[in-house]
Scaffold this active site. Structure first.
Site: not given
Ligand code: 26W
Length: 816
Positions: A363, A554-555, A560, A661, A665
């Site tokens: 992701h 979003k975050r 971003k 995402t 939406k």
């Molecule tokens: C190490 C902690 C940590 C926690 C969460 C590292 C990375 C993450 C995720 C990868 C962050 C995340 O939410 N990624 C998002 O995933 C979405 C679903 O696929 C995508 O639409 C977003 O672009 C992506 O940033």
């Protein structure tokens, strides 16, 4: 005109009403006259849960009889939000419940709104998991989610003096009416300890994991209804429980002694969700959480499997495990341990089975978000797992050597173990080699995984790498969030759109019908008025619903680029002051949380709020520009913002956002997009028509080239006077009396290289913004383009995505 209920409906209504009264009295110990909104919510939820429970047992039995393959979607995050409305819709009880509550003199909306969001996730990855379990149930796939029942979800955000302050999210999971606790299915999970090297009776090497401490995992089921199909699956959330506070008598004697003698403060493990969605500083508790989730899930996997077969060779026929990012990648190692140590399966066979069972979704491309765990920590927590990882690696390095004997460098660069500066396990590499498929979440992202992230792995095993572009569930993001649009679609394309979103293309033929466009415009206006009321209530700001609502939700992250958005706002503000003002009025709406330790993101929030304060109180611009930062972004707030948006901000630096995402939406709800060629934006633009997408900025390729060549953001800053004027305002005291406050942002942009290309993309972004605002003043053609946008969004349903996973990753037999 209201329909009068039929006799059958009347029967259902009175049955539901009686059930609510029953639950109030016997489960909650109150009467209607003394019940609070939250009591009534709980009572109704319990009634809905009962109807789900009947369907759940029938579904399990039906799937079992059909010997369906079971899908285990393992994720550290499930961002569910509220459940009542969603469950009522999916169980077909919505209208009955409304009338039943009405007949009790209770306002349905008040009850629905009283539900706390279940915020067991940070952002995109967690919400995707929630959309996926909805789609699996709707498609009647035997699929369950597996996660942690955090006692505290993602923190609540308060804005004080423009700054983010975090407050704990005590969502009272213990009293959630949706969760069914199964103490009797509690499991013992070993941790710590040491390895004793011994041989078995045949003289084979048979290491024993000894002296471990234990955690007790208690599963809780949250039932997941499919839409209108009587399929009910589950989301299993495990909580960790201290062994001394647990009813230890249910375990056998040996376990009991272990439990009592070696107890650890295990309840901490499921205490809180880590609030960072990118970087984690190698925290022991986080690795423990990841292992805890995986170990609990695999006990369920094996239990379910043995109900179907005793032949472990059949594992991949009946089991698929999907790893939501690398966070649950230890499932690969735990499965190897179970097969090899507990079931004495030969290593090669175990490895083949494991690979065929597991699949990994990536992701993120952000290097700082790629998990690496210190070997030292592994040695302490999971000594047997570390051994297994070393053995996997030893065999893998032999394979690399056979593949490219001349490339000794690959042995270091592809090793599961990073040697310097400190020995670490590279979890993404483990996930890749332990899986039969590795997928990205948008076409561009899947290409970048192959070309940039792990090119050598791609060359070694090209057949593994695939793409599954994300999607979102239309049940929550259209039907529930936007009931008026939903009714509009029922009327113009037929009710089947809810489960076949491609039917939205039917709208195309209506694009020239003025009354249809007017109807759509009315819906948007209604939603905008509703959001304006929320804004006024939360912040006391009066919003003109005729203004363009420009939303970035979003975050908060540098990549971003909320900063790019607010720089444009500043630029517009300065222009208005100079009489070179806006074309038509607009409102910039921001919402999102920053990781508590991410100083730059928090400063960006503060900047947005300070700009809002200045702009909103300046009578010279008041009619033309407003800035709003809505605090405490969460699923239920998103459901209010998204239907009201005119313009969707998807402006990440190209090549950084895996998919996005909220872009989907917002477009589904009729917002046009302003965005870069990044993530799923590219596919959205092709689907909705290029004329409905304001594209700007450097491409991923151009960004990569510029990064490689090296550049000076200082030169970029000097080269454009409008840009310079805008950036200078950060340190001129216009937005805060303390001129130094925003200087870290200024320096990041000007003197520290502007890693995310705000300055390079600024001009192009302003042009796109100008074009969008100009176009917006032609109301009719704007709404016509909104209609065309909606009509193109059919392929972004998570039903399509799940069908893709099912066919390409889990094996087609799921639809049997
Ligand atoms: C190490 C902690 C940590 C926690 C969460 C590292 C990375 C993450 C995720 C990868 C962050 C995340 O939410 N990624 C998002 O995933 C979405 C679903 O696929 C995508 O639409 C977003 O672009 C992506 O940033």
């Amino acid at each position: 005109m209201k329909n009068t209920p039929s006799t059958q409906d009347k029967g259902q209504i009175s049955k539901l009403r009686n059930s609510i009264l029953y639950e109030l009295k016997y489960s909650l110990g109150v009467t209607l006259s003394t019940a609070s909104s939250s009591d009534i919510f709980s009572a109704l939820a319990l009634v809905v849960r009962r109807s789900q429970t009947d369907d759940y047992f029938l579904t399990r039995e039906r799937h079992h009889q059909a010997r369906k393959k079971r899908i285990y979607y393992i994720s550290m995050e499930f961002l569910i939000g509220q459940s009542l409305r969603n469950n009522l819709i999916n169980q077909g009880l919505m209208e009955t419940a409304k009338v039943a509550l009405e007949s009790l003199g209770v306002d349905f909306e008040v009850i629905v709104k009283s539900e706390e969001d279940a915020a067991l996730g940070n952002g995109g990855l967690g919400r995707l998991a929630a959309c996926f379990i909805d789609s699996m149930a709707t498609l009647d796939i035997a699929g369950s989610g597996h996660g942690i029942k955090y006692e505290y979800g993602l923190f609540h955000q308060q804005i004080q003096d423009g700054q983010q302050v975090e407050k704990p999210d005590d969502w009272h999971s213990a009293h959630s009416p949706w969760l069914i606790e199964h103490q009797s299915q509690a499991m013992i999970i070993p941790l710590y300890g040491r390895i004793v090297e011994v041989e078995d009776q045949q003289g084979n090497y048979n290491p024993m994991w000894m002296d471990w401490k234990i955690i007790i995992g208690v599963p809780h089921d949250y039932l997941v209804s499919g839409y209108n199909n009587h399929t009910v699956n589950s989301l299993r959330l495990y909580s960790a429980c201290a062994s001394d506070s647990f009813d230890i008598h249910i375990f056998n004697h040996g376990d009991y002694l272990n439990a009592v003698n070696q107890k650890i403060a295990s309840e901490n493990i499921s205490k809180v969700l880590y609030p960072s969605d990118e970087v984690l500083a190698g925290k022991e508790l986080r690795l423990t959480q990841e292992y805890f989730l995986v170990a609990c899930t695999l006990r369920d996997v094996m239990h379910d499997f043995f109900l179907l077969s005793n032949d472990l060779n059949q594992l991949p026929e009946f089991v698929a495990i999907q790893l939501n990012d690398t966070h649950p990648a230890l499932a690969i190692v735990e499965l190897m341990r179970i097969l090899v140590d507990e079931h004495t399966v030969d290593w090669d066979i175990a490895w083949d089975l494991t690979q065929r069972v597991c699949a990994y979704t990536n992701h993120t491309l952000m290097p700082e978000a790629l998990e690496k765990w210190s070997v030292k920590l592994f040695e302490l927590l999971l000594p047997r797992h570390l051994q297994i990882i070393y053995e996997i690696n030893r065999r893998f390095l032999l394979e690399i050597h056979r593949w490219r004997p001349e490339r000794a460098d690959l042995l270091a660069s592809m090793s599961l173990i990073e040697e310097t500066p400190e020995k670490k396990v590279r979890m993404a590499y483990l996930a890749i080699i332990g899986s039969h498929k590795v997928n990205g979440v948008a076409k561009l992202h899947s290409e970048l995984i192959k070309s940039n992230l792990v090119p050598d792995f791609y060359h070694l095993m090209p057949e593994k790498f695939t793409n599954q572009t994300n999607g979102v569930t239309p049940r929550r993001w259209i039907q529930q969030a936007n009931p008026r649009l939903s009714a509009f679609l029922d009327c113009h394309v037929g009710q089947e759109w809810v489960t076949d979103l491609t039917l939205l293309t039917k709208l195309k033929s209506l694009a020239n019908e003025r009354d249809v466009i007017a109807e759509l415009a009315e819906i948007k206006k209604f939603n905008k008025i509703k959001l304006s009321q929320i804004i006024t209530r939360q912040q006391g700001i009066i919003i003109n619903p005729e203004a363009m609502f420009d939303c970035q939700i979003k975050r908060i992250h540098e990549y971003k680029r909320q900063l790019l958005n607010i720089l444009y706002v500043i630029n517009l503000y300065l222009k208005i002051l100079n009489g070179r003002g806006a074309v038509s009025p607009k409102v910039h709406i921001f919402s999102g949380k920053a990781a508590p330790g991410y100083a730059m993101a928090k400063l960006i929030i503060q900047l947005i709020n300070q700009v809002a304060l200045k702009v909103n109180n300046d009578p010279r611009v008041n009619e033309q520009l407003k800035v709003v930062f809505l605090e405490d972004y969460k699923v239920s707030l998103a459901e209010n913002i998204i239907p009201a948006a005119d313009l969707s901000e998807q402006i990440s630096t190209a090549g950084t956002e895996a998919s996005g995402t909220s872009n989907m939406k917002l477009a589904m709800n009729g917002a046009l997009t302003i965005g870069t060629l990044d993530g799923a934006n590219i596919e959205i633009r092709d689907a909705v028509g290029h004329e409905n997408f304001y594209v700007f900025g450097l491409s991923a390729e151009q960004i990569a080239e510029k990064r490689a060549k090296g550049r000076s953001s200082y030169d970029e800053y000097l080269s454009n006077t409008e840009l310079k004027e805008t950036v200078d305002s950060l340190i001129s005291g216009v937005f805060h009396a303390d001129k130094a406050l925003f200087s870290p942002i200024f320096h990041m942009l000007v003197s520290h290289g502007d890693h995310y290309f705000h300055l390079a993309d600024f001009d192009s972004y302003c042009h796109a913004q100008y074009q969008a605002l100009t176009d917006y003043s032609d109301t009719y053609s704007w709404h016509k383009r909104a209609l065309n946008t909606i009509s193109g969004m059919g392929e972004f349903s998570s039903d399509r995505t799940i069908r893709g996973y099912s066919k390409d990753i889990w094996g087609e037999d799921n639809f049997k």
